[in-house]
Design a protein around this motif. Structure first.
Motif, PDB file in Angstrom:
ATOM      1  N   LEU A 184     -52.168  39.134  52.455  1.00 40.49           N
ATOM      2  CA  LEU A 184     -52.410  37.766  52.723  1.00 40.49           C
ATOM      3  C   LEU A 184     -51.652  36.955  51.360  1.00 40.49           C
ATOM      4  N   THR A 185     -51.939  37.524  50.343  1.00 39.42           N
ATOM      5  CA  THR A 185     -51.551  36.803  48.971  1.00 39.42           C
ATOM      6  C   THR A 185     -50.069  36.787  48.764  1.00 39.42           C
ATOM      7  N   ASP A 186     -49.240  37.789  49.726  1.00 38.57           N
ATOM      8  CA  ASP A 186     -47.874  37.794  49.472  1.00 38.57           C
ATOM      9  C   ASP A 186     -47.008  36.904  50.622  1.00 38.57           C
ATOM     10  N   LEU A 187     -47.839  36.324  51.685  1.00 38.88           N
ATOM     11  CA  LEU A 187     -47.179  35.743  52.722  1.00 38.88           C
ATOM     12  C   LEU A 187     -47.000  34.218  52.289  1.00 38.88           C
ATOM     13  N   SER A 188     -45.603  33.745  52.874  1.00 40.75           N
ATOM     14  CA  SER A 188     -45.199  32.659  52.685  1.00 40.75           C
ATOM     15  C   SER A 188     -46.072  31.528  53.362  1.00 40.75           C
ATOM     16  N   ASP A 189     -46.100  30.202  53.288  1.00 43.31           N
ATOM     17  CA  ASP A 189     -46.951  29.264  53.724  1.00 43.31           C
ATOM     18  C   ASP A 189     -46.635  29.203  54.994  1.00 43.31           C
TER      19      ASP A 189
END
Length: 354
Positions: free
Chosen positions: A80-85
């Motif tokens: 989740l920490t790599d996902l775009s907004d």
């Protein structure tokens, strides 16, 4: 064994605090410090600790309501920490939260129906008005709210009813994981029991997985399958409910449990209390080594040398203490007996834990 839905890996959340003057260097406050755990499908993980230990920050960092500074939050194989907004916004359909203050978390300008339907406008914008209305009424029924309440406003409800509205809003998108951030701490005791029973029922009926944050050990014991104990942003113990409550391995866990009230006055008078001295140290300037050593009744010089890792005490039970397990319990008991004045067995519980 159930599949792992969520894997939190070395998660840290650090806040930069401004100095008191324009020439002061900013301070760093590590609210969450290198936290790791796995969460299985259908499980409830209870997170406990004193106020200010980082419980709520951890829950919100997992959902990226607060951006973590380091580490990974892996949800069903996706970091989740790599996902775009945009991707994170879509992922939040499966992730939800229930807030501590039921009244403050509801917009006073919106009706109950509008509040509950709000997540659907983001998660499922293609739904028409009729379909949203049907979903809202279904969610209200799940939490025990009558349909005629849909047109009313938050100020017309009691705290318990307002929290049911918040729960309905949390389940409207049919999530898989809900972070319950002290959902009953602002409610009367009788209402707390109703909300706890509702959450347990929803977990069974809807197949939910829960992270239950609380400082009330009796509530955590009632709802949780596993327990995670936080101290100054670090995990000091994690294990099954039976392991942590019946045989706590870390001196801090033992102190929390010894402070929790027991309904049987005879048992309460006979048990040995572990009284912690002083307040928790500042997370801006934590002690070296074990952060708990400045209050620990069995600390030794070696405790200041390095941060103790989580070590296995038994199967699915780990503690971050150089003297974890039976040795810690024996040392704490001796220290408590040595420090206790005559009649200490019937002293009031110290103001920690619940």
């Amino acid at each position: 064994m159930a599949e792992t839905l969520l894997s939190v890996q070395n998660l840290s959340t650090v806040f930069e605090l401004r100095g008191r003057t324009m020439f002061s260097k900013p301070a760093r406050l590590a609210a969450v410090n290198d936290v790791s755990f796995d969460l299985r499908k259908g499980e409830t993980l209870g997170i406990v600790g004193e106020s200010g230990c980082g419980k709520s920050t951890l829950g919100r960092s997992i959902l990226r309501l607060i951006e973590p500074t380091a580490g990974r939050v892996v949800w069903q194989g996706r970091n989740l920490t790599d996902l775009s907004d945009g991707d994170m916004r879509r992922a939040r359909r499966d992730l939800s939260i229930i807030f501590q203050d039921p009244i403050a978390s509801l917009d006073p300008r919106m009706t109950v129906a509008e509040i509950i339907a709000e997540p659907l406008r983001v998660a499922e914008p293609s739904l028409d008005r009729k379909a949203r209305r049907e979903r809202v009424l279904k969610a209200m029924d799940e939490v025990g709210l009558a349909p005629e309440m849909a047109s009313r406003y938050p100020h017309e409800f009691s705290g318990g009813q307002a929290q049911r509205i918040g729960i309905a809003r949390a389940i409207i998108t049919e999530p898989m994981l809900i972070v319950c951030d002290e959902p009953v701490s602002a409610l009367d005791v009788s209402i707390q029991a109703q909300i706890v029973n509702l959450l347990k029922s929803l977990r069974e009926r809807l197949g939910l997985t829960l992270i239950f944050i609380s400082h009330d050990l009796s509530v955590v014991r009632l709802v949780s399958d596993r327990i995670l104990v936080l101290y100054l942003g670090r995990v000091v113990e994690i294990g099954s409910r039976a392991a942590v409550f019946d045989a706590p391995a870390h001196p801090y866990s033992q102190a929390l449990l010894s402070a929790a009230p027991i309904p049987d006055p005879v048992v309460a008078r006979q048990r040995q209390r572990t009284v912690l001295k002083g307040d928790p140290p500042s997370p801006i300037d934590p002690p070296s080594g074990c952060a708990f050593r400045t209050r620990c009744p069995i600390a030794e010089p070696v405790c200041a040398e390095e941060v103790p890792p989580l070590v296995a005490v038994s199967e699915d039970h780990r503690a971050a203490c150089l003297f974890a397990g039976e040795e810690a319990r024996a040392r704490v008991a001796r220290a408590s007996r040595a420090a206790a004045p005559p009649g200490a067995g019937i002293a009031a519980a110290p103001a920690i834990g619940s």
